[in-house]
Design an enzyme around this catalytic site. Structure first.
Site, PDB file in Angstrom:
ATOM      1  N   HIS A 356     -30.072  50.399   2.261  1.00 13.14           N
ATOM      2  CA  HIS A 356     -29.879  50.617   0.778  1.00 13.14           C
ATOM      3  C   HIS A 356     -28.853  50.918   0.113  1.00 13.14           C
ATOM      4  O   HIS A 356     -28.754  51.269  -0.967  1.00 13.14           O
ATOM      5  CB  HIS A 356     -30.669  52.143   0.691  1.00 13.14           C
ATOM      6  CG  HIS A 356     -31.881  51.959   1.078  1.00 13.14           C
ATOM      7  ND1 HIS A 356     -33.081  51.937   0.232  1.00 13.14           N
ATOM      8  CD2 HIS A 356     -32.797  52.181   2.303  1.00 13.14           C
ATOM      9  CE1 HIS A 356     -34.267  51.869   0.972  1.00 13.14           C
ATOM     10  NE2 HIS A 356     -33.919  52.244   2.104  1.00 13.14           N
ATOM     11  N   LYS A 543     -30.430  58.343 -14.302  1.00 14.08           N
ATOM     12  CA  LYS A 543     -30.060  58.148 -12.803  1.00 14.08           C
ATOM     13  C   LYS A 543     -29.171  58.912 -12.377  1.00 14.08           C
ATOM     14  O   LYS A 543     -28.440  59.738 -13.122  1.00 14.08           O
ATOM     15  CB  LYS A 543     -29.638  56.556 -12.565  1.00 14.08           C
ATOM     16  CG  LYS A 543     -28.726  56.172 -13.502  1.00 14.08           C
ATOM     17  CD  LYS A 543     -28.253  54.737 -13.205  1.00 14.08           C
ATOM     18  CE  LYS A 543     -29.075  53.774 -14.052  1.00 14.08           C
ATOM     19  NZ  LYS A 543     -30.008  52.911 -13.158  1.00 14.08           N
ATOM     20  N   ARG A 544     -28.846  59.174 -10.924  1.00  8.98           N
ATOM     21  CA  ARG A 544     -27.816  59.958 -10.349  1.00  8.98           C
ATOM     22  C   ARG A 544     -26.576  59.478 -11.324  1.00  8.98           C
ATOM     23  O   ARG A 544     -26.354  58.182 -11.735  1.00  8.98           O
ATOM     24  CB  ARG A 544     -27.796  59.589  -9.013  1.00  8.98           C
ATOM     25  CG  ARG A 544     -28.841  60.211  -7.946  1.00  8.98           C
ATOM     26  CD  ARG A 544     -28.453  61.698  -8.300  1.00  8.98           C
ATOM     27  NE  ARG A 544     -27.283  62.374  -7.704  1.00  8.98           N
ATOM     28  CZ  ARG A 544     -27.494  63.051  -6.771  1.00  8.98           C
ATOM     29  NH1 ARG A 544     -28.560  63.394  -6.116  1.00  8.98           N
ATOM     30  NH2 ARG A 544     -26.413  63.793  -5.925  1.00  8.98           N
ATOM     31  N   LYS A 549     -22.390  53.309 -11.116  1.00  8.87           N
ATOM     32  CA  LYS A 549     -23.399  53.287 -12.364  1.00  8.87           C
ATOM     33  C   LYS A 549     -22.853  53.303 -13.496  1.00  8.87           C
ATOM     34  O   LYS A 549     -23.727  53.081 -14.624  1.00  8.87           O
ATOM     35  CB  LYS A 549     -24.414  54.292 -11.949  1.00  8.87           C
ATOM     36  CG  LYS A 549     -25.210  54.055 -10.554  1.00  8.87           C
ATOM     37  CD  LYS A 549     -26.177  55.403 -10.453  1.00  8.87           C
ATOM     38  CE  LYS A 549     -26.627  55.322  -9.021  1.00  8.87           C
ATOM     39  NZ  LYS A 549     -27.812  54.362  -8.883  1.00  8.87           N
ATOM     40  N   THR A 651     -34.606  51.251  -9.081  1.00  5.01           N
ATOM     41  CA  THR A 651     -35.983  51.201  -9.351  1.00  5.01           C
ATOM     42  C   THR A 651     -36.472  51.731 -10.689  1.00  5.01           C
ATOM     43  O   THR A 651     -37.473  51.403 -11.253  1.00  5.01           O
ATOM     44  CB  THR A 651     -36.765  52.033  -8.258  1.00  5.01           C
ATOM     45  OG1 THR A 651     -35.745  53.149  -7.843  1.00  5.01           O
ATOM     46  CG2 THR A 651     -36.660  51.293  -6.829  1.00  5.01           C
ATOM     47  N   LYS A 655     -39.434  50.799 -13.624  1.00  4.53           N
ATOM     48  CA  LYS A 655     -40.151  51.682 -14.446  1.00  4.53           C
ATOM     49  C   LYS A 655     -39.963  51.652 -15.869  1.00  4.53           C
ATOM     50  O   LYS A 655     -41.057  51.669 -16.731  1.00  4.53           O
ATOM     51  CB  LYS A 655     -39.878  53.071 -14.084  1.00  4.53           C
ATOM     52  CG  LYS A 655     -40.104  53.477 -12.474  1.00  4.53           C
ATOM     53  CD  LYS A 655     -39.255  54.657 -12.019  1.00  4.53           C
ATOM     54  CE  LYS A 655     -39.317  54.616 -10.519  1.00  4.53           C
ATOM     55  NZ  LYS A 655     -38.490  55.740 -10.100  1.00  4.53           N
TER      56      LYS A 655
HETATM   57  C1  26W Z   1     -24.900  59.707   3.839  1.00  2.46           C
HETATM   58  C2  26W Z   1     -24.838  60.202   2.242  1.00  2.46           C
HETATM   59  C3  26W Z   1     -25.766  59.180   1.496  1.00  2.46           C
HETATM   60  C4  26W Z   1     -27.220  59.497   1.011  1.00  2.46           C
HETATM   61  C5  26W Z   1     -28.195  58.894   0.960  1.00  2.46           C
HETATM   62  C6  26W Z   1     -25.679  57.671   1.675  1.00  2.46           C
HETATM   63  C7  26W Z   1     -26.491  56.763   0.962  1.00  2.46           C
HETATM   64  C8  26W Z   1     -27.959  57.447   0.508  1.00  2.46           C
HETATM   65  C9  26W Z   1     -28.832  56.523  -0.059  1.00  2.46           C
HETATM   66  C10 26W Z   1     -29.113  55.353   0.801  1.00  2.46           C
HETATM   67  C11 26W Z   1     -28.536  56.060  -1.398  1.00  2.46           C
HETATM   68  C12 26W Z   1     -29.587  55.396  -2.080  1.00  2.46           C
HETATM   69  O1  26W Z   1     -30.511  56.244  -2.651  1.00  2.46           O
HETATM   70  N1  26W Z   1     -29.499  54.328  -2.198  1.00  2.46           N
HETATM   71  C13 26W Z   1     -30.335  53.724  -3.317  1.00  2.46           C
HETATM   72  O2  26W Z   1     -31.624  53.281  -2.977  1.00  2.46           O
HETATM   73  C14 26W Z   1     -32.707  52.587  -3.781  1.00  2.46           C
HETATM   74  C15 26W Z   1     -33.744  52.351  -3.257  1.00  2.46           C
HETATM   75  O3  26W Z   1     -33.758  51.160  -2.022  1.00  2.46           O
HETATM   76  C16 26W Z   1     -32.087  51.418  -4.491  1.00  2.46           C
HETATM   77  O4  26W Z   1     -32.753  51.091  -5.475  1.00  2.46           O
HETATM   78  C17 26W Z   1     -30.541  51.865  -5.020  1.00  2.46           C
HETATM   79  O5  26W Z   1     -30.020  50.816  -5.727  1.00  2.46           O
HETATM   80  C18 26W Z   1     -29.799  52.404  -4.280  1.00  2.46           C
HETATM   81  O6  26W Z   1     -28.450  52.980  -4.659  1.00  2.46           O
END
Ligand code: 26W
Length: 809
Positions: A356, A543-544, A549, A651, A655
């Protein structure tokens, strides 16, 4: 069960008595929530049991979606919609003197996720159930979800989200299905009679994993799948405290506290990896518990363990559950007594993996020392996986650099993405451009080594929550126009194109948008006292908060817009309301400064009498699933402005589109496919392309100061960060200023600024031709069917998991 209003009212009154011990006249709004929700629970319980029985009897393959986050939001309204009970309940409650909307508001948002990845998992569960697919979730029952955000003196403050305080009506504790999870200790190896080696763990710490099951209810069918969240508990819960002597008593309490810490909080970082021991514990805890319970159920069927991959698929949502690879190996080797080759074949035919993010700082790399101490047997297995894998790489390339590049263990770290790729039969990205970048750049050597594993599955969102529930007015209008077939088959939304140029239909869409803008405006005025102009363009970025971003780009552009208005108060512009919402990771300084900047800007502009209703800036606290349901339907413009190549998919973009907003965005993530779907005329694209960005990173050639010195607008807004423009405090945003300039603008904010400003001019002129605008808006809704997670899940089911629908009678 009830099938009409009169039966509902009787059943409801009865529930108030049995659940809350209250008569109708004493019942408060929370009692009503409990009464209604437990009625719904009763209604679906037969189907839940029936679904499990059917899955057992029919024996079809099932998928388990392992995710460290599930961002569910509220569930009751969706359950009412899916079961078709909503109308009866709404009217029945009304006759008893209650308002359904108020009752629904009582539910806590289950915020067990940070953002995109966790919400995707929730949309996927919804789609699996709607498509009658045998698919379940596996995760952690956090006591505290993502923190609650408050803005105090322009700053983000984090408060604990004690979502379980009043209990959670949708969870069912299954104490009889608990399993044991072991940490630490030492591994002993001995030769058995048959010459095989046997491994045993000794002096370990034992923890009980207790599942809490949440029903996942299909839309318009009888399927009720399960989301299983694990809770960590001391192994002997009922130890008699008085029987311990003082030392043991303390030890016992410490043990209990240490165990309970495991599931206490969701880590609030969604893009920075931090090597925290407790996080590794969380990961192993739910993965081990999940796999043990899957194997236990599988073994009851008395078929060969070699058939596992034909009956079970385990999907890992990013690398957080990647310990599934060595843990499944351990169970097959140590518990089932298989040999390495057989165990490896089963494991790598069972597990599949989704990536992701390509942000390097998000990639998980655990220190070997920590890993080995906490999970000694698992570490041994990872070492052996790596030894064998490196041997293959060597045999193929005879090149030590290649081996280094691909080794799972390197420089005293365990690379989880490499472990996930090596241990899975499928690796996918979440949008076409993201999958391409994985293949070409980030995972290039793994792609060359095993190209057949790599594929793309473009993300999607559940149109049931994000259109049917969040925007019932628009959903009804669509159904009137093209018949309700789109609900079961969202690709049918394309039939709306027949009405895109129909002025009568356009007026109806515009009317609904105004209603939704009005609701949002009421909310904003009520909560923050800011008056909102309904004739302004609602331009939303939610969003975050993250540098890539580029909320800063949006903020700098608003500063420029404000400046132009100040210079010429009669400037003929279309009024704007810029709305932001989003949380920053508590330790992410730049993101928190960005929040402060937006809040300062909001205060300055909203308080400026000369600007009146031409420009407003709003930062909404505590972005959540429920707040999103208020915001997406009210948007005219969707801001999707990440640095190209950085946003894996996004995503929120989908929406907004589904609710008729027009995107201003870069060619990043799923924006690329949104553009392909709606066509160039129905989206506003700007900025560097992904390949240009990647080339700059590789070959250099960009200097932020060049832009600063040549573009007067850029220079002015940057200067305003440090000249006391906001509050008289000169150096207030010095760190943001330095961050942009001294780091050479790593996310190309300055570089993309002028093109972004030009994009906003194009957007405004499109908006000013209202007929054209509503045509664009309708085209966006009409082409959003592709972005339903039903499409995404069908592709996973066919292309990765090989699972088929099981119809529940
Ligand atoms: C280890 C810390 C950490 C925690 C969470 C690293 C990375 C994450 C996630 C992978 C971050 C995340 O939420 N990524 C998002 O995933 C969405 C669903 O696929 C995508 O639509 C977003 O673009 C992507 O940033």
């Amino acid at each position: 069960m009830f099938t009409n209003k009169a039966e509902f009212k009787d059943a409801f009154i009865n529930k108030l008595q049995t659940m809350c011990g209250k008569g109708l006249d004493e019942a408060g709004i929370h009692d009503c929530y409990i009464g209604l929700a437990s009625l719904v629970r009763d209604c679906i319980s037969r189907n839940w049991i029936q679904t499990n029985k059917q899955y057992r009897d029919q024996g079809e393959k099932q998928v388990y979606y392992f995710s460290i986050e599930f961002l569910l939001g509220k569930l009751l309204d969706c359950h009412l919609i899916h079961t078709g009970l909503r109308q009866i309940c709404r009217e029945g409650l009304h006759e008893l003197g209650f308002d359904l909307e108020e009752v629904l508001a009582e539910e806590p948002d289950a915020g067990l996720g940070n953002g995109g990845l966790g919400r995707l998992a929730a949309c996927f569960l919804d789609s699996m159930a709607a498509l009658s697919l045998p698919g379940h979730g596996c995760g952690i029952r956090y006591r505290y979800g993502l923190f609650e955000q408050k803005i105090v003196n322009h700053h983000q403050v984090e408060l604990p989200d004690h979502w379980l305080r009043d209990g959670y009506i949708w969870e069912f504790r299954k104490a009889d299905k608990a399993v044991e999870v072991r940490f630490g200790g030492t591994v002993h190896c001995c030769k058995q009679g048959n010459g095989k080696l046997a491994f045993s763990q000794e002096d370990y710490e034992s923890i009980k994993a207790v599942p809490y099951d949440i029903p996942v209810i299909g839309y318009g069918n009888n399927t009720v799948n399960t989301l299983r969240l694990w809770n960590a508990e001391p192994l002997q819960v009922d130890f008699d405290l008085s029987s311990f002597n003082h030392g043991d008593y303390l030890k016992a309490v410490q043990y209990k506290q240490a165990v309970e810490r495991i599931c206490k909080i969701l880590y609030p970082d969604d893009s920075f990896y931090e090597g925290r021991l407790l996080r590794l514990k969380q990961q192993y805890f739910f993965v081990s518990a999940g796999l043990q319970s899957i194997l236990r159920r599988f073994k009851r069927r008395k078929i060969s363990i070699h058939a596992l991959p034909s009956k079970v698929a385990v999907h890992i949502n990013d690398t957080h559950p990647a310990l599934a690879v060595p843990e499944l190996m351990r169970l097959l080797l140590d518990e089932e007594g298989l040999g390495w080759e057989a165990a490896w074949q089963i494991t790598t035919e069972t597990i599949s993996y989704t990536n992701h993010t390509i942000m390097p700082e998000a990639l998980e790399k655990w220190p070997v020392e920590m890993f080995r101490t906490l999970l000694p047997r698992i570490y041994m297995i990872v070492e052996e996986i790596n030894r064998r894998f490196c041997e293959h790489v060597w045999n193929r390339y005879a090149d030590w650099d290649k081996v280094r590049e691909m080794s799972i263990i390197l420089d005293e770290q365990v690379h989880m993405a490499r472990l996930a790729v090596v241990g899975s039969y499928s690796v996918n990205g979440v949008a076409q451009i993201h999958s391409d970048i994985l293949r070409k750049h980030v995972m290039g050597s793994f792609y060359n080594f095993s190209p057949h594993k790599f594929n793309n599955k473009t993300n999607g969102i559940t149109h049931r929550r994000w259109l049917l529930k969040a925007n019932p007015e628009l959903a009804d209008l669509i159904s009137q126009a093209i018949s309700p077939g789109w609900i079961a088959n969202p690709q049918e939304l394309s039939n709306l194109m027949r009405y895109a140029a129909d002025s009568g239909f356009q007026d109806q869409v515009a009317e609904i948008k105004r209603t939704k803008k009005n609701s949002l405006a009421h909310f904003i005025t009520g909560k923050y006292g800011i008056k909102i102009n309904l004739d302004s363009i609602f331009d939303i970025q939610i969003k975050r908060i993250h540098s890539y971003k580029r909320q800063i780009l949006n903020a700098l552009h608003i500063m420029d817009f404000y400046h132009r208005l100040k210079q010429d108060p009669d400037l003929p512009i279309t009024p704007r309301t810029f709305i932001f919402a989003g949380k920053a990771a508590p330790g992410y300084f730049i993101a928190k400064q960005t929040i402060k900047l937006i809040n300062r800007l909001s205060e300055l502009i909203n308080g400026d009498k000369t600007i009146r209703d031409k420009l407003k800036v709003v930062f909404l606290e505590n972005y959540s699933v429920s707040l999103g349901e208020l915001l997406f339907p009210a948007a005219d413009v969707s801001e999707q402005i990440s640095t190209a190549s950085k946003e894996a998919s996004g995503t929120g973009n989908m929406k907004f589109m589904m609710n008729g907003a027009v995107t201003v965005g870069t060619l990043d993530g799923a924006n690329v496919e949104i553009r392909a779907a709606v066509g160039d005329d129905n989206i506003v694209i700007f900025g560097l392309r992904a390949e240009q960005v990647l080339d700059y990173y590789r070959y250099g050639g960009y200097n932020a100061w060049d832009i600063y010195n040549s573009d007067g607008r850029v220079k002015r807004v940057l200067e305003q960060l440090v000249d006391g423009f906001f509050s008289g405090e000169k150096e207030e945003f010095r760190l943001l200023y330095d961050y942009l300039l001294l780091n050479n603008d790593e996310f190309f904010v300055l570089k993309d600024f002028s093109d972004y400003a030009a994009a906003h001019v194009r957007l405004e002129s499109k908006y000013n031709d209202q007929r054209e605008w509503w045509k664009m808006s309708i085209a966006n809704i009409a082409h959003s069917g592709k972005f339903s997670s039903d499409r995404t899940i069908s592709e996973y089911a066919q292309g990765i998991w090989s699972i088929k629908p099981v119809i529940i009678p």
